[in-house]
Every structure is written in structure tokens, then in C-alpha cells.
Design a protein around this motif. Sequence first.
Motif: not given
Length: 228
Positions: A81-107
Amino acid sequence: MSRSVRDVDGLLRMLDEIFPSPQPFWDGFYADRDRDVPFFVTKPDENLVSYVDDGVLKSGRALDLGCGPGRNAMHLAATGFDVDAVDLSATAIAWARERAPEIRFRHGDAFTLDLAGPYDLIYDSGCFHHLPPHRRISYLDLVDRLLAPGGHLAMTCFVTGAENTGTELPDADLYRLGDLRGGLAYGPDELRAIFADLSPVEIRPMRAQPPESPTFGADFLQAALFRR
């Protein structure tokens, strides 16, 4: 905010003020990276895995709502899948970006972010049941705007009648209390009624998983899959 509400958006934002913002809680929750609950970090939901493995969900564009540190977004990306991912938590998004920088995580708030649909899949693991009742309107609008024809909405949420799960108080009581009591529980018929513009594919109890399982499942949750 103006004291004179004159449109639906103004009314929704006024009602938001009744309930404390959930962002500080989730920022604190995800700040503890040593938390001994591995499904919050590593395990995708069992229903999501089954939908992909069974071919019900095929590769396409996916939006992960309330993605946390990215466990379901990462599974979707790994299966094509081509994934966009969203979360209200800046802490969660920072962690997610460290783990999978290829995914478009948005805070940010999914209701106000500029998300570019259409999506073949909107996936929601525990976001919907944390929304105050008036934000169901925003949620339905988001699905209507972003879900592609023939696309799927899949979710897990608290189920009525289970122990240690969300509240079953009537909506009006939640506003009187100014408290969501940890989240709202829904029965299958309620979900069908709320998402009446979509066709239900299945609504079932989530399958509880043992600790050694590669997927997450808990019996206080239900899984629902709808098709547009």
C-alpha cells in the motif's frame, strides 16, 4: 472564538471546548518507549492482517487514522500500500518517522489537515471511539470526501457489553459530564446506523491473540469493515 456561533464549523469547535484535548495524554503515553505493551509498537491488528491476507483489501492508497507509532501503517506499506498516516500526538509521529521514514506520517487533526484523497482504504484502530459525539459528523464528512468509490473503511473500536471497555452512556450525558469516560463503546447495530451510507462487509468481535502471536487482538474490541 466569537461568542456568536453562526455556522456548523463554529458549533463543532465550541462543543470541542467541553472536553479536554486528548493530545497531552497521548503525548505522555507514547513518551514511554519502554512500555511493556508491545502491540502498541510492533503488532498490526489481526483483522487488518486477515483482510489483506484473504485478498479482501488489495494494494492501493491507504490512510491510517490515529496511527500512533505506525504499527498498522508499516504493515500496510510492507504489503504494497501507498500509505499516509495521521496522529494528533507529536510524540507518536516522531517515533513513527524514526521507525519508517519512507511512510508519510503527518502530525495534526485529520479533520483539518489537507489530506489528498481518494483513498482505497481508510483504516482506524481506536480513533473513532475516542471522538466526542459531535465529531462523528466530521468523521463521516472525512470518509465521504476521501474514500474512493469501491474503497473500504476498516476499524476497530470498543464494543458494548464487554468488561473494561468504553462507556455506554447516552451522548447527552457525556456533555453534561464534560467527560468521554475513556472512550465510547458501540454495538454492531449502532455502527451500521452511523455508517448507513456504506455497505457493511463484516462486523465481528476482534479475535483475542496470545502474547506470542505476531498480530494484536483483544476481546474488548470489535472489528468492522465497510465498502463504499
